[in-house]
Design a protein around this motif. Structure first.
Motif, mmCIF file in Angstrom:
data_model
loop_
_atom_site.group_PDB
_atom_site.id
_atom_site.type_symbol
_atom_site.label_atom_id
_atom_site.label_comp_id
_atom_site.label_asym_id
_atom_site.label_seq_id
_atom_site.Cartn_x
_atom_site.Cartn_y
_atom_site.Cartn_z
ATOM 1 N N ALA A 1 -8.474 3.007 -20.059
ATOM 2 C CA ALA A 1 -7.780 4.503 -19.956
ATOM 3 C C ALA A 1 -6.489 4.383 -20.646
ATOM 4 N N PRO A 2 -5.799 5.630 -20.727
ATOM 5 C CA PRO A 2 -4.730 5.825 -21.638
ATOM 6 C C PRO A 2 -3.640 5.239 -20.477
ATOM 7 N N GLY A 3 -2.691 4.216 -21.573
ATOM 8 C CA GLY A 3 -1.719 3.651 -20.586
ATOM 9 C C GLY A 3 -1.990 2.331 -19.598
ATOM 10 N N LYS A 4 -3.267 2.041 -19.811
ATOM 11 C CA LYS A 4 -3.878 0.948 -18.911
ATOM 12 C C LYS A 4 -4.557 -0.191 -19.844
ATOM 13 N N GLU A 5 -4.732 -1.429 -19.209
ATOM 14 C CA GLU A 5 -5.524 -2.198 -19.879
ATOM 15 C C GLU A 5 -6.786 -2.090 -19.788
ATOM 16 N N ARG A 6 -7.389 -2.824 -20.856
ATOM 17 C CA ARG A 6 -8.840 -2.744 -20.685
ATOM 18 C C ARG A 6 -9.329 -3.435 -19.731
ATOM 19 N N ASP A 7 -10.544 -2.874 -18.971
ATOM 20 C CA ASP A 7 -11.129 -3.461 -17.873
ATOM 21 C C ASP A 7 -12.736 -3.391 -18.071
ATOM 22 N N PHE A 8 -13.158 -4.787 -17.212
ATOM 23 C CA PHE A 8 -14.467 -4.878 -17.402
ATOM 24 C C PHE A 8 -15.277 -3.807 -16.754
ATOM 25 N N VAL A 9 -16.509 -3.373 -17.144
ATOM 26 C CA VAL A 9 -17.279 -2.319 -16.626
ATOM 27 C C VAL A 9 -18.741 -3.072 -16.027
ATOM 28 N N ALA A 10 -19.298 -3.537 -17.134
ATOM 29 C CA ALA A 10 -20.824 -3.960 -16.716
ATOM 30 C C ALA A 10 -21.077 -5.042 -17.622
ATOM 31 N N ALA A 11 -22.110 -5.865 -17.491
ATOM 32 C CA ALA A 11 -22.639 -6.987 -18.350
ATOM 33 C C ALA A 11 -23.899 -7.084 -18.125
ATOM 34 N N ILE A 12 -24.605 -7.705 -19.120
ATOM 35 C CA ILE A 12 -26.125 -7.835 -18.868
ATOM 36 C C ILE A 12 -26.274 -9.238 -19.697
ATOM 37 N N THR A 13 -27.165 -10.241 -19.174
ATOM 38 C CA THR A 13 -27.790 -11.293 -19.636
ATOM 39 C C THR A 13 -28.462 -11.319 -20.752
ATOM 40 N N TRP A 14 -28.680 -12.267 -21.840
ATOM 41 C CA TRP A 14 -29.574 -11.831 -22.828
ATOM 42 C C TRP A 14 -30.852 -11.560 -22.754
ATOM 43 N N SER A 15 -31.331 -11.993 -21.596
ATOM 44 C CA SER A 15 -32.817 -11.246 -21.527
ATOM 45 C C SER A 15 -32.833 -9.988 -20.694
ATOM 46 N N GLY A 16 -31.914 -9.627 -20.263
ATOM 47 C CA GLY A 16 -31.814 -8.354 -19.262
ATOM 48 C C GLY A 16 -32.174 -8.609 -17.882
ATOM 49 N N SER A 17 -32.331 -9.842 -17.486
ATOM 50 C CA SER A 17 -32.744 -10.326 -16.210
ATOM 51 C C SER A 17 -31.711 -10.225 -15.166
ATOM 52 N N ARG A 18 -30.430 -10.128 -15.596
ATOM 53 C CA ARG A 18 -29.352 -10.040 -14.646
ATOM 54 C C ARG A 18 -28.376 -9.047 -15.025
ATOM 55 N N THR A 19 -27.771 -8.256 -13.986
ATOM 56 C CA THR A 19 -26.859 -7.527 -14.586
ATOM 57 C C THR A 19 -25.538 -7.671 -13.556
ATOM 58 N N THR A 20 -24.386 -7.310 -14.101
ATOM 59 C CA THR A 20 -23.264 -7.210 -12.956
ATOM 60 C C THR A 20 -22.456 -5.985 -13.364
ATOM 61 N N TYR A 21 -21.686 -5.551 -12.223
ATOM 62 C CA TYR A 21 -20.816 -4.326 -12.298
ATOM 63 C C TYR A 21 -19.371 -4.521 -11.792
ATOM 64 N N ALA A 22 -18.684 -3.905 -12.374
ATOM 65 C CA ALA A 22 -17.200 -3.566 -11.631
ATOM 66 C C ALA A 22 -17.708 -2.864 -10.381
ATOM 67 N N ASP A 23 -16.945 -3.271 -9.172
ATOM 68 C CA ASP A 23 -16.889 -2.174 -7.986
ATOM 69 C C ASP A 23 -16.865 -0.870 -8.177
ATOM 70 N N SER A 24 -16.150 -0.506 -9.085
ATOM 71 C CA SER A 24 -15.737 0.795 -9.320
ATOM 72 C C SER A 24 -17.015 1.742 -9.872
ATOM 73 N N VAL A 25 -17.875 1.117 -10.285
ATOM 74 C CA VAL A 25 -19.081 1.591 -11.221
ATOM 75 C C VAL A 25 -20.153 1.452 -10.297
ATOM 76 N N LYS A 26 -20.195 0.440 -9.561
ATOM 77 C CA LYS A 26 -21.454 0.058 -8.838
ATOM 78 C C LYS A 26 -22.076 1.241 -8.085
ATOM 79 N N GLY A 27 -23.682 1.151 -8.395
ATOM 80 C CA GLY A 27 -24.272 2.184 -7.849
ATOM 81 C C GLY A 27 -24.430 3.699 -8.726
ATOM 82 N N ARG A 28 -23.525 3.561 -9.575
ATOM 83 C CA ARG A 28 -23.428 4.847 -10.520
ATOM 84 C C ARG A 28 -23.757 4.522 -11.981
ATOM 85 N N PHE A 29 -23.446 3.551 -12.459
ATOM 86 C CA PHE A 29 -23.660 2.904 -13.597
ATOM 87 C C PHE A 29 -24.807 1.984 -13.703
#
Length: 124
Positions: free
Chosen positions: A40-68
């Motif tokens: 975001a403007p004036g802020k550091e770059r933050d993690f949002v989401a990630a996925i393993t190579w196979s797609g079997s596992r994902t993880t999300y930042a708390d701020s987007v969990k359940g929406r993204f």
């Protein structure tokens, strides 16, 4: 030349949805974990989401969990970020990145290939 190209950003209203795509050229993403970050403007770059190579596992930042939702189509060398119930605080430049390994990662340090970013603006 290896490139990651994001697309799908835009201007939407609160509670709308957007689907970001990240396409790779010049290198297969099949064996790498992939991530999405945002700045975001004036802020550091933050993690949002990630996925393993196979797609079997994902993880999300708390701020987007359940929406993204992050997903990938290795046959198309593409990663997606489905964003629902968008909020004004989701406004940022969104970047996709390829990790250094197949393991899921949440730190910028763990990624060594970045796209140019796509702007997402959510109005209230």
């Amino acid at each position: 030349q290896v490139q990651l190209v994001e697309s799908g950003g835009g201007l939407v209203q609160a509670e709308d949805s957007l689907r970001l795509s990240c396409a790779a050229s010049g290198r297969t993403l099949f064996t790498y974990a992939m991530g999405w970050f945002r700045q975001a403007p004036g802020k550091e770059r933050d993690f949002v989401a990630a996925i393993t190579w196979s797609g079997s596992r994902t993880t999300y930042a708390d701020s987007v969990k359940g929406r993204f939702t992050v997903s990938r189509d290795n046959a198309k060398n593409t990663v997606f970020l489905q964003m629902n119930s968008l909020k004004p605080e989701d406004t940022a430049v969104y970047y996709c990145a390829a990790a250094k390994s197949f393991s899921i990662a949440t730190r910028e340090y763990d990624y060594n290939l970045w796209g140019q970013g796509t702007q997402v603006t959510v109005s209230s």
